[in-house]
Each structure stands twice: as structure tokens, then as C-alpha cells.
Design a protein around this motif. Structure first.
Motif, PDB file in Angstrom:
ATOM      1  N   ARG A  95       1.104  -1.523  -0.289  1.00 19.30           N
ATOM      2  CA  ARG A  95       0.097   0.337  -0.179  1.00 19.30           C
ATOM      3  C   ARG A  95       1.034   1.012   0.240  1.00 19.30           C
ATOM      4  O   ARG A  95       1.908   1.574   0.619  1.00 19.30           O
ATOM      5  CB  ARG A  95      -1.287   0.347   1.658  1.00 19.30           C
ATOM      6  CG  ARG A  95      -1.986  -0.660   1.391  1.00 19.30           C
ATOM      7  CD  ARG A  95      -2.268  -0.650   2.907  1.00 19.30           C
ATOM      8  NE  ARG A  95      -1.672   0.020   3.612  1.00 19.30           N
ATOM      9  CZ  ARG A  95      -2.564   0.370   4.487  1.00 19.30           C
ATOM     10  NH1 ARG A  95      -4.510   0.249   4.642  1.00 19.30           N
ATOM     11  NH2 ARG A  95      -2.038   0.359   5.928  1.00 19.30           N
ATOM     12  N   ALA A  96       0.420   2.761  -0.897  1.00 13.66           N
ATOM     13  CA  ALA A  96       1.286   3.529  -0.965  1.00 13.66           C
ATOM     14  C   ALA A  96       1.449   4.056   0.678  1.00 13.66           C
ATOM     15  O   ALA A  96       2.170   5.098   1.047  1.00 13.66           O
ATOM     16  CB  ALA A  96       0.385   4.693  -1.571  1.00 13.66           C
ATOM     17  N   TYR A  97       0.286   3.944   1.200  1.00 13.39           N
ATOM     18  CA  TYR A  97       0.341   4.024   3.540  1.00 13.39           C
ATOM     19  C   TYR A  97       1.511   4.558   3.467  1.00 13.39           C
ATOM     20  O   TYR A  97       1.991   4.736   3.790  1.00 13.39           O
ATOM     21  CB  TYR A  97      -1.416   3.951   4.117  1.00 13.39           C
ATOM     22  CG  TYR A  97      -1.071   4.645   5.093  1.00 13.39           C
ATOM     23  CD1 TYR A  97      -1.805   6.321   5.305  1.00 13.39           C
ATOM     24  CD2 TYR A  97      -0.913   4.032   5.929  1.00 13.39           C
ATOM     25  CE1 TYR A  97      -1.625   6.229   6.449  1.00 13.39           C
ATOM     26  CE2 TYR A  97      -0.605   3.962   7.217  1.00 13.39           C
ATOM     27  CZ  TYR A  97      -1.461   5.211   7.473  1.00 13.39           C
ATOM     28  OH  TYR A  97      -1.670   5.946   8.966  1.00 13.39           O
ATOM     29  N   ASP A  98       1.333   2.690   3.329  1.00  9.72           N
ATOM     30  CA  ASP A  98       2.831   2.552   4.568  1.00  9.72           C
ATOM     31  C   ASP A  98       4.028   2.732   3.508  1.00  9.72           C
ATOM     32  O   ASP A  98       4.807   2.791   4.843  1.00  9.72           O
ATOM     33  CB  ASP A  98       2.237   0.318   4.810  1.00  9.72           C
ATOM     34  CG  ASP A  98       1.397  -0.508   4.668  1.00  9.72           C
ATOM     35  OD1 ASP A  98       1.002   0.325   5.874  1.00  9.72           O
ATOM     36  OD2 ASP A  98       0.776  -0.516   4.273  1.00  9.72           O
ATOM     37  N   ILE A  99       4.508   2.438   2.930  1.00 14.81           N
ATOM     38  CA  ILE A  99       5.362   2.941   1.524  1.00 14.81           C
ATOM     39  C   ILE A  99       5.648   4.562   2.614  1.00 14.81           C
ATOM     40  O   ILE A  99       6.768   5.166   2.958  1.00 14.81           O
ATOM     41  CB  ILE A  99       5.747   2.807   0.544  1.00 14.81           C
ATOM     42  CG1 ILE A  99       5.327   1.876  -0.043  1.00 14.81           C
ATOM     43  CG2 ILE A  99       7.134   3.888  -0.534  1.00 14.81           C
ATOM     44  CD1 ILE A  99       5.139   1.009  -1.105  1.00 14.81           C
ATOM     45  N   ILE A 100       5.176   5.655   2.386  1.00 15.85           N
ATOM     46  CA  ILE A 100       5.411   6.924   2.895  1.00 15.85           C
ATOM     47  C   ILE A 100       5.067   6.612   4.033  1.00 15.85           C
ATOM     48  O   ILE A 100       6.363   7.307   4.913  1.00 15.85           O
ATOM     49  CB  ILE A 100       3.397   7.566   2.810  1.00 15.85           C
ATOM     50  CG1 ILE A 100       3.365   7.892   0.756  1.00 15.85           C
ATOM     51  CG2 ILE A 100       3.562   9.062   3.658  1.00 15.85           C
ATOM     52  CD1 ILE A 100       1.697   8.137   1.052  1.00 15.85           C
ATOM     53  N   ARG A 101       4.744   6.277   5.435  1.00 14.66           N
ATOM     54  CA  ARG A 101       4.942   5.832   6.586  1.00 14.66           C
ATOM     55  C   ARG A 101       5.955   5.224   6.841  1.00 14.66           C
ATOM     56  O   ARG A 101       7.161   5.819   8.327  1.00 14.66           O
ATOM     57  CB  ARG A 101       4.130   4.676   7.755  1.00 14.66           C
ATOM     58  CG  ARG A 101       4.077   5.232   8.487  1.00 14.66           C
ATOM     59  CD  ARG A 101       2.855   4.853   9.954  1.00 14.66           C
ATOM     60  NE  ARG A 101       3.126   3.216   9.587  1.00 14.66           N
ATOM     61  CZ  ARG A 101       1.914   2.286   9.591  1.00 14.66           C
ATOM     62  NH1 ARG A 101       1.310   2.534  10.859  1.00 14.66           N
ATOM     63  NH2 ARG A 101       2.194   1.096   9.543  1.00 14.66           N
ATOM     64  N   LYS A 102       6.798   4.218   5.297  1.00 17.77           N
ATOM     65  CA  LYS A 102       8.370   3.855   6.173  1.00 17.77           C
ATOM     66  C   LYS A 102       8.568   4.702   6.102  1.00 17.77           C
ATOM     67  O   LYS A 102      10.117   5.758   6.421  1.00 17.77           O
ATOM     68  CB  LYS A 102       8.499   3.299   5.368  1.00 17.77           C
ATOM     69  CG  LYS A 102       8.600   2.113   5.970  1.00 17.77           C
ATOM     70  CD  LYS A 102       9.116  -0.055   4.823  1.00 17.77           C
ATOM     71  CE  LYS A 102      10.213  -0.141   5.264  1.00 17.77           C
ATOM     72  NZ  LYS A 102      10.378  -1.387   4.461  1.00 17.77           N
ATOM     73  N   LYS A 103       9.238   5.912   4.588  1.00 19.59           N
ATOM     74  CA  LYS A 103       9.719   7.397   3.868  1.00 19.59           C
ATOM     75  C   LYS A 103       9.776   8.291   5.599  1.00 19.59           C
ATOM     76  O   LYS A 103      11.130   8.294   5.956  1.00 19.59           O
ATOM     77  CB  LYS A 103       9.467   7.541   3.052  1.00 19.59           C
ATOM     78  CG  LYS A 103       9.929   9.065   2.331  1.00 19.59           C
ATOM     79  CD  LYS A 103      11.794   8.046   2.502  1.00 19.59           C
ATOM     80  CE  LYS A 103      13.038   7.205   2.414  1.00 19.59           C
ATOM     81  NZ  LYS A 103      14.563   7.917   2.380  1.00 19.59           N
ATOM     82  N   ARG A 104       8.580   8.527   5.961  1.00 14.21           N
ATOM     83  CA  ARG A 104       8.315   9.252   6.651  1.00 14.21           C
ATOM     84  C   ARG A 104       9.212   8.544   8.573  1.00 14.21           C
ATOM     85  O   ARG A 104       9.820   9.619   9.651  1.00 14.21           O
ATOM     86  CB  ARG A 104       6.833   9.555   7.798  1.00 14.21           C
ATOM     87  CG  ARG A 104       6.260  10.420   8.182  1.00 14.21           C
ATOM     88  CD  ARG A 104       5.280  10.444   8.698  1.00 14.21           C
ATOM     89  NE  ARG A 104       5.189   9.057   9.958  1.00 14.21           N
ATOM     90  CZ  ARG A 104       3.855   8.359  10.723  1.00 14.21           C
ATOM     91  NH1 ARG A 104       3.052   8.481  10.654  1.00 14.21           N
ATOM     92  NH2 ARG A 104       4.477   7.479  11.236  1.00 14.21           N
TER      93      ARG A 104
END
Ligand code: URA
Length: 445
Positions: A2-11
């Protein structure tokens, strides 16, 4: 995934895998990830950076989002130059025909305005009829026949950069070393060139405000280029004040035409000839399969004088005329620059004081020019090709009260006050002349 999880990881500062970055780029390109999620990801990259592995993977994914130009049937050297973005930087428009006139091919994929900086594509589109959205086939034919072509990223070439670039432009996510490096190097690797000269701008008008950051960006791009077999060199140049005498699309084309006829202000000439000298040298290194090394002052002078000969003989100008014609523009423009649209209104900008100009903040001049209509607020906005700033006085010049420092060219009265305040907030005067700054700061190989 999910894009959400990728964004959170980078965050949270965790390194992303190739699979995750692949998911993000491919789904964004197929419109399955919306702009708001990609904006959030870009902001996380802006804030947390990327590892070297992530940067190289992103570059590769952006490159493979489109086709690579196959120029192997052109046997002479193919080189390009690319700037990391500046204010009043019209060097590509002068260098591409100049280098082509010297029998080195220049297949150039350029960008539009980004943030407060101008873009070669927006500038060229102020020439009536001129098109930069050519097919790969047409691009190749022009490089073969004329010696150079300048196109924008399309759905065929560097489509990921096309989409991400316009999103970064309006989401305050431009000034990021991995995003700039991937944007530039994915385009350059798609061109089918053997050598590349990067103009890494430093100072208030650049995305890299310090020499230290500029060196880091230069090193990232030089290493990426060399690791892919592209002979790459980066020149750090000063961008604390605008380059040349004009800022704004049509105005910069007019200045470029004068330059191709031999009339260039000293700062513009120094940057054009230095980058040009390196382009010719790198082209020789490609032909001779030699390693790129630092150039001595006397070799640089020799190359610069050859470049000046090609301008003075009119060969570079002739190439520019052929280019306009081949890219569907009206070549008469080169002979009659007044055919480029002019703004309806011109306003003098001055201050009530006297003194030497100590600073002319390039970023503020760039923003003023945007406010006058030369830049975009949203992706896809129409820009006013006639708007911009003509600079009468530069750093080190003496001005008297109410003497014009610059002239604003514009059509829309609404933003004139904001543009003027912005421009003037970047001007500082002093009683003594400022120390002269070198415009060529360093070379990274
Ligand atoms: N030029 C580009 O092509 N991309 C950037 O991100 C900055 C300058």
C-alpha cells in the motif's frame, strides 16, 4: 503493498526496497496512486533524504518508465549539459547550437520552470510555433541532421520525470538532493549520450544554497553518471544573482539570440564558455575513450577561444535558425526577435537611495518574475511568455536615487506591488563596492 505504508516508512526514516519504489512509481504513472499521496511521499523524501541505493534505484525506475534514445548509428560524439536550475540561466539555449556547430551532437531533454527557476522548455515555447513535444524519431532525425534537438519529457521519454517534476514544482519539494539527482540523471541517461557536463548552481537563486550541499549533489550525479558508463563532470557556478540581464521566458530568448550573435554580458559569457569548453573536452574524451581529468587553465583558454570563433563566424546562430525551423517554429524570429510576444506594460524599479549594489538576491528576482506571470502556481498553469525582469544594474554597480535597477515586463497589474516588494527586499546597497565573487566555483570529476 500500500502507498500508505511506503509513505509511513519514508516518514520514519526507514530505507525503502526496490520493490516498494517500483510499486510507487509504476502505480503513480498508471494513476492508481493519487497526487496527494505522492506529494506526501515527496515531502517525506525532502525531509528525510534517501540513501545512495534508494537514489540510484529511483533514477533507474524513472529512466525505465520510458524509452531510451538509441543514437548508436551516429558515430560522432554525443554530449549534453544540464543545469540544476537557476534564475536567468539561458546557457542551454546558447550552448546547444554552439556545440552542434562544432560537430558534436547534442540530444537535449530539458525541463520547464521549477519553483522560482526558469526552464529551457518554457523559454523555447515563447518562439511562435516552436514545439518541444517531438517523437523520439523526430528528435533523432533533428540530432542527425542539425546536430541538436531540445525536447521536453513526454509520455515516451522520461514520463516519470514529466509527472513528478510538475508535482514537485507546486508542493515545495524541489530542493532535495535525491529528487534533483534522479530527475536530471534519468533524463540524461535516456538521451543516448556518451558525455555529460552538469552545471550545479550555488547560492540564493539555486536549489543548493551552500557550496557544501552543491558538492554533495554534484558528487551524487557524477557518480551515478560514471557508474552507468556516462563520462560525467560537474561545474559549480555562482547563482547568488541572476545570470545575464534578463529573467523570464521570451526576454531570455531575446538575450540568447543576442548572445548567439556575439553580444553577451561578462557573467553569462564566462559560464557559457566554461561549460562549452568542458563539453568539447568531454566529447573528445568520449571519442578517444580517455578518462576525464581536470583541465589546465591554458587548455580551457584554447577551447574558449575556439568557441568564440564559432559564435563570431555566425555558425552557432545559423544552427539556431535551423533548429527553430526543424522544431516547427518560425525561423524569422532569430532575425526579428521582436516577433516574440512583448508584455503590454513596462515599469521601472528603483530605490530612493544611492550606493553600490551589495546583493541582488537571485531567488527573490526569480519569485518576482513568477509573480509577474512567468511561472506557475499549479501544475499545467499557462504562463505569460512575455513577462519577466530586465536587469539594468548588477552587483557591484553604483546606483543613484530613482535610477532604474530593473524594468518589470508584465500584463497583469494585480501582482505588481507584491513583485516589486519581493524584488526590492533582495537588494542591499553599501557605500563601498563589494568584493568580486568568482562565478566558476569548482569542478567535480
Ligand atoms: N532540473 C531538473 O531537470 N530537475 C530538477 O529536479 C532540477 C533541475
Amino acid at each position: 503493498m500500500r502507498a500508505y505504508d511506503i509513505i509511513r516508512k519514508k516518514r520514519d526514516g526507514i530505507e525503502l526496497s526496490r520493490e516498494e519504489l517500483t510499486f510507487l512509481i509504476t502505480k503513480y504513472l498508471s494513476n492508481e496512486i493519487p497526487d496527494y499521496q505522492m506529494s506526501s511521499f515527496l515531502m517525506a523524501v525532502y525531509l528525510n533524504g534517501m540513501t545512495d541505493n534508494e537514489t540510484i534505484t529511483l533514477t533507474e525506475l524513472m529512466l525505465s518508465s520510458g524509452s531510451r534514445t538509441d543514437l548508436t548509428d551516429i558515430t560522432v560524439s554525443k554530449v549534453d549539459k544540464h543545469s540544476t536550475g537557476g534564475v536567468g540561466d539561458k546557457t542551454s539555449i546558447i550552448l546547444a547550437p554552439l556545440i552542434a556547430a562544432m560537430n558534436v551532437k547534442v540530444p537535449m531533454i530539458a525541463g520547464r520552470g521549477l519553483g522560482h527557476t526558469g526552464g529551457t522548455i518554457d523559454k523555447l515555447e515563447s518562439i511562435p510555433g516552436l514545439r518541444t513535444d517531438l517523437s523520439i524519431q523526430e528528435f533523432k532525425e533533428n540530432v542527425k541532421d542539425i546536430g541538436f534537438s531540445i525536447i521536453s519529457p513526454t509520455d515516451e521519454i522520461a514520463p516519470a520525470d514529466k509527472k513528478l517534476y510538475s508535482l514537485r514544482d507546486v508542493t515545495a519539494t524541489v530542493e532535495s538532493i535525491p529528487l534533483i539527482a534522479a530527475s536530471i540523471m534519468s533524463k540524461k541517461l535516456a538521451e543516448g549520450i556518451g558525455g555529460l557536463v552538469l552545471d550545479v548552481k550555488v547560492g540564493s537563486g539555486a536549489f543548493m544554497k551552500t557550496v557544501q550541499d552543491a558538492r554533495k549533489l554534484a558528487r551524487t550525479m557524477v557518480n551515478t553518471g560514471n557508474s552507468k558508463g556516462l563520462k560525467t563532470v560537474a561545474i559549480l557556478t555562482d547563482m547568488s544573482q541572476p545570470l545575464g540581464r534578463t529573467v523570464g521566458n521570451g526576454l531570455e530568448i531575446k538575450e540568447s539570440i543576442s548572445a548567439l550573435r556575439g553580444k553577451m554580458p561578462d557573467d553569462l559569457k564566462e559560464v557559457v564558455l566554461t561549460l562549452g569548453a568542458w563539453m568539447i573536452y568531454v566529447a573528445d574524451c568520449v571519442t578517444e575513450e580517455a578518462t576525464v581529468s581536470k583541465l589546465s587553465e591554458h587548455v580551457l583558454i584554447k577551447y574558449k577561444s575556439e568557441l568564440m570563433d564559432f559564435i563570431e563566424k555566425g555558425d552557432a546562430f545559423k544552427k539556431f535558425v535551423e533548429f527553430i525551423d526543424a522544431q516547427h517554429g518560425d525561423p524569422e524570429v532569430a532575425f526579428k526577435p521582436n516577433m516574440i510576444p512583448s508584455a503590454g506594460k513596462v515599469k521601472q524599479v528603483s530605490v530612493p537611495d544611492k550606493g553600490y549594489i551589495q546583493t541582488m538576491d537571485a531567488e527573490k528576482v526569480g519569485i518576482a518574475s513568477m509573480l509577474l506571470g512567468a511561472g506557475r502556481q499549479r501544475p499545467g498553469d499557462r504562463i505569460d511568455h512575455s513577462a519577466g525582469v530586465v536587469i539594468n544594474k548588477k552587483v557591484g554597480d553604483y546606483i543613484n536615487p530613482d535610477e532604474p535597477i530593473a524594468m518589470f515586463h508584465y500584463n497583469d497589474e494585480a501582482c505588481i506591488k507584491e513583485a516589486e516588494d519581493m524584488f526590492l527586499s533582495g537588494i542591499q546597497l553599501s557605500e563601498i563596492p563589494p568584493d568580486k565573487k568568482a562565478i566558476i566555483i569548482d569542478v567535480i570529476i
